[in-house]
Motif scaffolding. Structure first.
Motif, PDB file in Angstrom:
ATOM      1  N   ALA A   1       0.829  -1.207   0.000  1.00  0.00           N
ATOM      2  CA  ALA A   1       0.000   0.000   0.000  1.00  0.00           C
ATOM      3  C   ALA A   1       0.861   1.254   0.000  1.00  0.00           C
ATOM      4  O   ALA A   1       0.564   2.222  -0.734  1.00  0.00           O
ATOM      5  N   PHE A   2       1.941   1.274   0.773  1.00  0.00           N
ATOM      6  CA  PHE A   2       2.788   2.459   0.857  1.00  0.00           C
ATOM      7  C   PHE A   2       3.512   2.734  -0.456  1.00  0.00           C
ATOM      8  O   PHE A   2       3.511   3.863  -0.964  1.00  0.00           O
ATOM      9  N   VAL A   3       4.124   1.703  -1.036  1.00  0.00           N
ATOM     10  CA  VAL A   3       4.913   1.889  -2.259  1.00  0.00           C
ATOM     11  C   VAL A   3       4.028   2.320  -3.427  1.00  0.00           C
ATOM     12  O   VAL A   3       4.343   3.279  -4.148  1.00  0.00           O
ATOM     13  N   PHE A   4       2.911   1.659  -3.620  1.00  0.00           N
ATOM     14  CA  PHE A   4       2.068   1.995  -4.769  1.00  0.00           C
ATOM     15  C   PHE A   4       1.304   3.299  -4.558  1.00  0.00           C
ATOM     16  O   PHE A   4       0.939   3.958  -5.534  1.00  0.00           O
ATOM     17  N   SER A   5       1.067   3.697  -3.330  1.00  0.00           N
ATOM     18  CA  SER A   5       0.465   5.022  -3.098  1.00  0.00           C
ATOM     19  C   SER A   5       1.413   6.117  -3.545  1.00  0.00           C
ATOM     20  O   SER A   5       1.006   7.084  -4.220  1.00  0.00           O
ATOM     21  N   ILE A   6       2.688   5.987  -3.193  1.00  0.00           N
ATOM     22  CA  ILE A   6       3.679   6.969  -3.640  1.00  0.00           C
ATOM     23  C   ILE A   6       3.819   6.944  -5.158  1.00  0.00           C
ATOM     24  O   ILE A   6       3.918   7.994  -5.813  1.00  0.00           O
ATOM     25  N   ALA A   7       3.794   5.745  -5.757  1.00  0.00           N
ATOM     26  CA  ALA A   7       3.909   5.640  -7.215  1.00  0.00           C
ATOM     27  C   ALA A   7       2.722   6.306  -7.909  1.00  0.00           C
ATOM     28  O   ALA A   7       2.896   7.002  -8.928  1.00  0.00           O
ATOM     29  N   VAL A   8       1.519   6.133  -7.415  1.00  0.00           N
ATOM     30  CA  VAL A   8       0.339   6.764  -8.021  1.00  0.00           C
ATOM     31  C   VAL A   8       0.439   8.273  -7.950  1.00  0.00           C
ATOM     32  O   VAL A   8       0.126   8.991  -8.922  1.00  0.00           O
ATOM     33  N   LEU A   9       0.885   8.804  -6.811  1.00  0.00           N
ATOM     34  CA  LEU A   9       1.031  10.251  -6.683  1.00  0.00           C
ATOM     35  C   LEU A   9       2.069  10.790  -7.663  1.00  0.00           C
ATOM     36  O   LEU A   9       1.879  11.860  -8.282  1.00  0.00           O
ATOM     37  N   MET A  10       3.175  10.090  -7.848  1.00  0.00           N
ATOM     38  CA  MET A  10       4.204  10.536  -8.792  1.00  0.00           C
ATOM     39  C   MET A  10       3.706  10.464 -10.233  1.00  0.00           C
ATOM     40  O   MET A  10       4.007  11.345 -11.049  1.00  0.00           O
ATOM     41  N   VAL A  11       2.928   9.437 -10.558  1.00  0.00           N
ATOM     42  CA  VAL A  11       2.365   9.338 -11.918  1.00  0.00           C
ATOM     43  C   VAL A  11       1.379  10.472 -12.170  1.00  0.00           C
ATOM     44  O   VAL A  11       1.364  11.084 -13.257  1.00  0.00           O
ATOM     45  N   LEU A  12       0.549  10.789 -11.190  1.00  0.00           N
ATOM     46  CA  LEU A  12      -0.390  11.899 -11.342  1.00  0.00           C
ATOM     47  C   LEU A  12       0.340  13.218 -11.518  1.00  0.00           C
ATOM     48  O   LEU A  12      -0.092  14.085 -12.303  1.00  0.00           O
ATOM     49  N   LYS A  13       1.440  13.370 -10.835  1.00  0.00           N
ATOM     50  CA  LYS A  13       2.224  14.584 -11.013  1.00  0.00           C
ATOM     51  C   LYS A  13       2.815  14.665 -12.412  1.00  0.00           C
ATOM     52  O   LYS A  13       2.854  15.741 -13.019  1.00  0.00           O
ATOM     53  N   GLU A  14       3.266  13.543 -12.944  1.00  0.00           N
ATOM     54  CA  GLU A  14       3.800  13.530 -14.306  1.00  0.00           C
ATOM     55  C   GLU A  14       2.717  13.847 -15.334  1.00  0.00           C
ATOM     56  O   GLU A  14       2.988  14.434 -16.384  1.00  0.00           O
ATOM     57  N   LEU A  15       1.483  13.477 -15.061  1.00  0.00           N
ATOM     58  CA  LEU A  15       0.382  13.750 -15.979  1.00  0.00           C
ATOM     59  C   LEU A  15      -0.144  15.173 -15.872  1.00  0.00           C
ATOM     60  O   LEU A  15      -1.062  15.555 -16.611  1.00  0.00           O
ATOM     61  N   GLY A  16       0.406  15.953 -14.973  1.00  0.00           N
ATOM     62  CA  GLY A  16       0.041  17.359 -14.883  1.00  0.00           C
ATOM     63  C   GLY A  16      -1.026  17.682 -13.866  1.00  0.00           C
ATOM     64  O   GLY A  16      -1.528  18.810 -13.830  1.00  0.00           O
ATOM     65  N   PHE A  17      -1.392  16.720 -13.018  1.00  0.00           N
ATOM     66  CA  PHE A  17      -2.406  17.000 -11.998  1.00  0.00           C
ATOM     67  C   PHE A  17      -1.787  17.806 -10.861  1.00  0.00           C
ATOM     68  O   PHE A  17      -0.625  17.600 -10.491  1.00  0.00           O
ATOM     69  N   ASP A  18      -2.596  18.717 -10.324  1.00  0.00           N
ATOM     70  CA  ASP A  18      -2.161  19.495  -9.172  1.00  0.00           C
ATOM     71  C   ASP A  18      -2.424  18.666  -7.916  1.00  0.00           C
ATOM     72  O   ASP A  18      -3.575  18.385  -7.575  1.00  0.00           O
ATOM     73  N   LEU A  19      -1.359  18.276  -7.241  1.00  0.00           N
ATOM     74  CA  LEU A  19      -1.493  17.384  -6.101  1.00  0.00           C
ATOM     75  C   LEU A  19      -1.888  18.091  -4.817  1.00  0.00           C
ATOM     76  O   LEU A  19      -2.294  17.436  -3.858  1.00  0.00           O
ATOM     77  N   ALA A  20      -1.769  19.407  -4.777  1.00  0.00           N
ATOM     78  CA  ALA A  20      -2.094  20.133  -3.539  1.00  0.00           C
ATOM     79  C   ALA A  20      -3.559  19.935  -3.133  1.00  0.00           C
ATOM     80  O   ALA A  20      -3.842  19.552  -1.990  1.00  0.00           O
ATOM     81  N   PRO A  21      -4.535  20.185  -4.035  1.00  0.00           N
ATOM     82  CA  PRO A  21      -5.931  19.926  -3.629  1.00  0.00           C
ATOM     83  C   PRO A  21      -6.190  18.458  -3.318  1.00  0.00           C
ATOM     84  O   PRO A  21      -6.963  18.132  -2.414  1.00  0.00           O
TER      85      PRO A  21
END
Length: 342
Positions: free
Chosen positions: A121-141
Motif C-alpha cells: 500500500a505504501f509503495v504503490f500510493s507513492i507511485a500513483v502520486l508521482m504518476v499523477l504529477k507527471e500527468l500534470g495533476f495538481d497534487l495540492a488539492p
C-alpha cells in the motif's frame, strides 16, 4: 523557355532548441512538431514507466526481505523485530520452557503478511502520486482532500484503528498465542484465534468470547514460560519437623517420577508453616514447573503428600484431634457450689 524550379520553403525551427533532448530529436527527425512534442510523447511515458518499474522492484525487494525475516524465525538466530519483548530485554530471565518453533513460525507469518500488505500500500500510493504529477495533476488539492478524508475517517473509525494497532503490537510482543490459557479480565479461557482486530477465547463452560483487541487492558498468560505449583497441606497439631521430613521425602519422589521429571524447572521445596488455624498448622510446598505440566504435577503432589501423611500416621492423628476435641475449662468453683446448693 523552361520554368525555373521553385525552391522548397524551409521548415520552421522548433522553439525548444535550448533543450538538449528537443534539439537532438529535431536533428534526428527534422520535424519541429515532433521535437516540440517529444517531451509529452517520449519523456513523460518513459518517466511513468520508470516510476512503475521502480515501484514494482522496490515492492519485490521489500517483500523478499520480509519473507527472509519470516523464514529465519524457525532457526536459532531470530531477528530482533520478531523476538518477544521478554527476549529483547537483556536483564530478562530466560524462558525455561524453551523455544517453540511452530508458534514462532505462525506468529512470524502473521506479522509478515501484515508488513507485506503495508509495504504494498505504501509503495504503490507513492507511485500513483508521482504518476499523477507527471500527468500534470495538481497534487495540492488532492493531498488536502486526502488529509480531510483521513481526519474524518480517523474520527469515525478510531475504535477500528485502535483495535488494529493493538492487535499488531500484541503479535509483535507475543503476549499470547493460539492454545494459551489467558485471563483477559471479563473472559478467562483458552485462546482459539488471534486476529488483528478480534481475539477469540473459549472459557471453561464452553462459551466462545470475541474480544476486541483495543479493549484488552491487561493480559494474564498462564501458559507462557514457567508456572508455580503451590500446595498447602494441613498437619493439625502434629510435630512440624516430623511432618516436614515426611512431605520432603514425598515431594522428592514426585520429582524423580520419569513421567513428571521433564516438566520440573526447579525441584519441589517444602517451605514450612504457612499459617495457623483452629485446626492446627498448614505447611506449604511449592514447585516451579513448565506451563504444560503444571496441572499434572499439582495433582501428583497433592496425592503423594496426602498418601505420605496417611502412611506416617499423621492423618490419623489429625482425624482423632478433630473427633475428640479438647475439653473446655471447668467453671468457677464458687459458681458450681452455689448452683449445687440451690
Amino acid at each position: 523557355m523552361l520554368a525555373a524550379p521553385t525552391a522548397k520553403p524551409p521548415s520552421p525551427e522548433p522553439t525548444c532548441l535550448d533543450d538538449w533532448f528537443c534539439k537532438a530529436t529535431y536533428e534526428m527527425t527534422d520535424s519541429a512538431w515532433f521535437a516540440e512534442s517529444s517531451y509529452y510523447v517520449l519523456v513523460k511515458p518513459l518517466r511513468i514507466i520508470m516510476i512503475v518499474l521502480i515501484a514494482m522492484v522496490a515492492r519485490h525487494l521489500l517483500n523478499r526481505t520480509i519473507s527472509r525475516l519470516v523464514r529465519t524465525t524457525s532457526e536459532t538466530s531470530v531477528p530482533t523485530i520478531l523476538k518477544p519483548l521478554r527476549e529483547r530485554i537483556p536483564t530478562a530471565p530466560p524462558d525455561p520452557s524453551g523455544i517453540y518453533p511452530e508458534r514462532r513460525r505462525q506468529r512470524a507469518e502473521a506479522i509478515g503478511s501484515v508488513l507485506r500488505s503495508l509495504v504494498t500500500a505504501f509503495v504503490f500510493s507513492i507511485a500513483v502520486l508521482m504518476v499523477l504529477k507527471e500527468l500534470g495533476f495538481d497534487l495540492a488539492p488532492l493531498l488536502a482532500s486526502a488529509g480531510i478524508a483521513g481526519v474524518a475517517l480517523g474520527f469515525g473509525a478510531q475504535s477500528l484503528v485502535k483495535d488494529l494497532i493493538a492487535g499488531l503490537f500484541m503479535l509483535l510482543e507475543d503476549q499470547y498465542g493460539v492454545g494459551d490459557t489467558v485471563d483477559l479480565g471479563e473472559a478467562t479461557g483458552v485462546v482459539e484465534a488471534v486476529g488483528l482486530r478480534i481475539t477469540s477465547v473459549r472459557d471453561g463452560r464452553g462459551v466462545l468470547w470475541y474480544i476486541r483487541n483495543g479493549e484488552i487492558i491487561r493480559v494474564g498468560n498462564k501458559s507462557q514460560g514457567w508456572a508455580m505449583v503451590v500446595v498447602d497441606m494441613p498437619i493439625g497439631f502434629a510435630r512440624m519437623n516430623e511432618a516436614t521430613e515426611v512431605m520432603r521425602a514425598a515431594a522428592a519422589r514426585v520429582a524423580e517420577d520419569p513421567e513428571l521429571a521433564p516438566d520440573f524447572v526447579d525441584p519441589p521445596e517444602v517451605l514450612g508453616i504457612e499459617q495457623i488455624t483452629v485446626d492446627g498448622a498448614v505447611i506449604r510446598t511449592v514447585a516451579k514447573t513448565s506451563a504444560e505440566g503444571q496441572l499434572a504435577i499439582s495433582r501428583a503432589l497433592r496425592r503423594r503428600l496426602a498418601e505420605a501423611l496417611e502412611e506416617s500416621g499423621i492423618s490419623a492423628r489429625i482425624a482423632a484431634a478433630r473427633t475428640f476435641p479438647r475439653r473446655a475449662a471447668p467453671a468457677d468453683e464458687g459458681e458450681t457450689g452455689q448452683g449445687g446448693a440451690t
